[in-house]
Write a protein that holds these residues in place. Structure first.
Motif, PDB file in Angstrom:
ATOM      1  N   SER A 197       0.838  -1.195   0.000  1.00 18.39           N
ATOM      2  CA  SER A 197       0.000   0.000   0.000  1.00 18.39           C
ATOM      3  C   SER A 197       0.874   1.246   0.000  1.00 18.39           C
ATOM      4  O   SER A 197       1.964   1.243   0.575  1.00 18.39           O
ATOM      5  CB  SER A 197      -0.892   0.032   1.239  1.00 18.39           C
ATOM      6  N   PHE A 198       0.371   2.307  -0.636  1.00 16.92           N
ATOM      7  CA  PHE A 198       1.060   3.584  -0.590  1.00 16.92           C
ATOM      8  C   PHE A 198       0.039   4.705  -0.589  1.00 16.92           C
ATOM      9  O   PHE A 198      -1.078   4.558  -1.057  1.00 16.92           O
ATOM     10  CB  PHE A 198       2.063   3.738  -1.739  1.00 16.92           C
ATOM     11  N   LEU A 199       0.440   5.835  -0.017  1.00 15.76           N
ATOM     12  CA  LEU A 199      -0.419   6.991   0.161  1.00 15.76           C
ATOM     13  C   LEU A 199       0.039   8.083  -0.777  1.00 15.76           C
ATOM     14  O   LEU A 199       1.218   8.431  -0.810  1.00 15.76           O
ATOM     15  CB  LEU A 199      -0.357   7.476   1.610  1.00 15.76           C
ATOM     16  N   THR A 200      -0.887   8.617  -1.566  1.00 11.46           N
ATOM     17  CA  THR A 200      -0.577   9.706  -2.484  1.00 11.46           C
ATOM     18  C   THR A 200      -1.834  10.524  -2.723  1.00 11.46           C
ATOM     19  O   THR A 200      -2.924  10.127  -2.326  1.00 11.46           O
ATOM     20  CB  THR A 200      -0.012   9.164  -3.817  1.00 11.46           C
ATOM     21  N   LYS A 201      -1.683  11.644  -3.381  1.00 13.74           N
ATOM     22  CA  LYS A 201      -2.842  12.474  -3.680  1.00 13.74           C
ATOM     23  C   LYS A 201      -3.470  12.043  -5.000  1.00 13.74           C
ATOM     24  O   LYS A 201      -2.769  11.699  -5.947  1.00 13.74           O
ATOM     25  CB  LYS A 201      -2.447  13.942  -3.750  1.00 13.74           C
ATOM     26  N   SER A 202      -4.788  12.047  -5.023  1.00 17.08           N
ATOM     27  CA  SER A 202      -5.520  11.646  -6.215  1.00 17.08           C
ATOM     28  C   SER A 202      -6.946  12.164  -6.125  1.00 17.08           C
ATOM     29  O   SER A 202      -7.398  12.583  -5.072  1.00 17.08           O
ATOM     30  CB  SER A 202      -5.528  10.120  -6.335  1.00 17.08           C
TER      31      SER A 202
END
Length: 82
Positions: free
Chosen positions: A23-28
Motif C-alpha cells: 500500500s502507498f499513500l498519495t494524492k488523487s
C-alpha cells in the motif's frame, strides 16, 4: 492561472496492490467507496489495484504466469502428440 482548472476532490488516497498487499499513500481524485486507517492513524479513501510497481514484471524482473482458463495445459496436451 485559469479558475476551476483543478478538480475539487483532490485529496490523499491509499492505493493497495491486491496481488502482494503493498500500500502507498498519495494524492488523487479517484472515486472510491471504501476507506482504510493508514499508519499515521488517519482514515483515507482506499483504491484497490490489480498491479503496481512492486508486482509488475518489468520492475521486478520476475515473470509471473497467470493461467486462469487452463490454456497452457490445453496447448501442451494438444501439441504433445506432435
Amino acid at each position: 492561472m485559469k479558475k476551476d482548472l483543478h478538480p475539487s476532490n483532490y485529496r490523499f488516497v491509499v492505493f493497495k496492490d491486491m496481488s502482494n498487499e503493498y500500500s502507498f499513500l498519495t494524492k488523487s481524485c479517484v472515486e472510491t467507496k471504501e476507506s482504510v486507517t493508514w499508519e499515521d492513524g488517519n482514515e483515507y479513501p482506499l483504491y484497490k489495484l490489480e498491479i503496481s510497481h512492486t508486482s509488475h514484471p518489468f520492475y521486478t524482473g520476475k515473470m509471473k504466469l497467470v493461467d486462469t482458463a487452463g490454456r497452457i495445459d490445453k496447448f501442451k496436451t494438444r501439441y504433445a502428440k506432435k
